[in-house]
Design an enzyme around this catalytic site. Structure first.
Site, PDB file in Angstrom:
ATOM      1  N   GLY A 208      39.789  12.344  14.681  1.00 38.01           N
ATOM      2  CA  GLY A 208      39.427  11.511  15.834  1.00 38.01           C
ATOM      3  C   GLY A 208      38.633  12.304  16.839  1.00 38.01           C
ATOM      4  CG  ASN A 209      36.010  10.796  19.268  1.00 41.99           C
ATOM      5  OD1 ASN A 209      36.300  10.213  20.309  1.00 41.99           O
ATOM      6  ND2 ASN A 209      35.423  10.176  18.236  1.00 41.99           N
TER       7      ASN A 209
END
Ligand code: C5P
Length: 400
Positions: A208-209
């Site tokens: 993810g980020n």
């Protein structure tokens, strides 16, 4: 914009009530007709004589006139209005409005009002931050009411924080923008992508980020407040869309976001692609949790995701507007120019991780907008809500 508009100004018991005098003056100067409705506590802070002199109308506070017993019809008043503005709005009045406690003329008028309602809260920072106040404001937002966010600054208590009623000129400007036909997004449909994407490795892990979704959600709320119907395709975030005209479609992966955006795009007037889409996903997703003991050292092979912005750019019709974002760490304008062209965007919103207070997870952002004609406009550091308004003003000018 305000010429001939019928505005009910609700005033409640706050130190900021004196600023209501400036609001009336500005509204009257712009040609609006103002009818003041004040709560009993409001009269402790500013006299009805001042308000009636400025508005050229008797001030209403009680259900019946003490003089002749005639009834003040909140129903007629509600129907007369083109807009109702409550400024300042105390925590108490906000609570009553959110819960239908109609024990004064202001709240009964609010309940009878079919016109758009604008609420400018004014209170001490802790009262504003209290979950009760925030939940009540969320409830009012969910009814489609417009909350004019209070500013940060010195409060009547001499404490410093968020709770100062927004300045009268900004409140009046909000109403003006609302009634400005050239600034409206009424009858427009807007697609917004927001938040991160999660690319599954196994049932418990993902790539993810840091995207919080705050910019995309601020854009969605601002578009809805201007009258648009919003399709918010959102990755996993802890935020909630408040406005009733926002249809949130929750997705997880870039592939799901792509499918959803491609489905919705042909029916919208514009798309703002704010999501931080993962560029890669694991080639294989394990159906079972990967075990360190049986796997040992491992290599994760990644394959590229589809570029949603570029795909929409390819199918974009002549009357559709496509807006992208570029979050860069160096050589910002060069990269943004390249993306603008490659993805066939109408304009791109550029922010740099080198700027303090810009980018992921912050409540503020510092942007530049670069358009197809090569014009670069730089904006100062602002709250994400204010940045959203700048972006939408640019979008509106393009949609004409
Ligand atoms: O290429 P880059 O990811 O920096 O481009 C950013 C812009 O492109 C943003 O508007 C982002 O939402 C969009 N984008 C996309 N699909 C991707 C990657 C980026 O829509 N797969």
């Amino acid at each position: 914009m305000l010429k001939g508009k019928h505005i009910i100004l609700g005033i409640t018991g706050s130190i900021a009530a004196y600023k209501a005098a400036y609001i009336i003056r500005a509204l009257v100067k712009k040609g609006a007709e103002v009818q003041v409705v004040i709560t009993p506590a409001g009269k402790e802070f500013i006299t009805p004589i001042t308000l009636s002199a400025l508005s050229s109308n008797p001030v209403i506070s009680e259900f019946f006139s003490n003089r002749d017993g005639s009834w003040h019809s909140h129903v007629d008043l509600g129907l007369w209005a083109d807009a109702m503005l409550i400024a300042p709005a105390t925590a108490s009045t906000i609570g009553k409005m959110a819960n239908g406690i109609a024990d004064n003329m202001l709240v009964t008028t609010y309940l009878s009002c079919k016109a758009p309602v604008f609420i400018a809260p004014a209170m001490d920072l802790d009262m504003f931050a209290h979950p009760t106040t925030q939940q009540n404001l969320d409830r009012l937002r969910s009814f489609g009411n417009h909350i004019i966010e209070p500013a940060e600054g010195e409060l009547a208590s001499h404490l410093v924080g968020k709770g100062r009623m927004e300045e009268p000129d900004k409140i009046v400007a909000t109403l003006e923008t609302f009634f400005d036909e050239s600034m409206t997004l009424k009858d427009k449909k807007i697609l917004i992508t927001a938040g991160p994407t999660y690319e599954k490795i196994d049932p418990v892990r993902f790539i993810g980020n840091y995207s919080s979704g705050k910019m995309g959600y601020a854009l969605a709320e601002a578009c809805a407040a201007r009258g648009a119907e919003v399709f918010l395709v959102s990755g996993p975030v802890s935020l909630q869309a408040k406005h009733p005209s926002i249809h949130r479609i929750s997705i997880e992966s870039a592939e799901e976001m792509y499918q959803c955006a491609m489905d919705v795009f042909p029916s919208v007037d514009a798309a703002i692609l704010c999501a931080a889409v993962a560029d890669y996903r694991p080639e294989m997703t394990s159906a079972e949790k990967i075990k360190r003991e049986s796997t040992g050292e491992m290599t994760l092979k990644l394959v590229p995701n589809k570029d949603i912005a570029a795909s929409l750019g390819q199918i974009k019709m002549a009357d559709q507007i496509l807006v992208g974002f570029a979050l860069e760490t160096s050589d910002e304008v060069h990269h943004a120019t390249d993306k603008l062209k490659r993805k066939n965007l109408d304009f791109i919103v550029l922010n740099s991780l080198r700027d303090q207070g810009a980018g992921f997870r912050c409540d503020t952002n510092k942007i530049s907008i670069l358009d197809q004609e090569g014009t670069l406009t730089e904006y100062p550091l602002k709250s994400k809500q204010e940045v959203a308004v700048d972006i939408i003003n640019k979008l509106v000018s393009r949609l004409k």
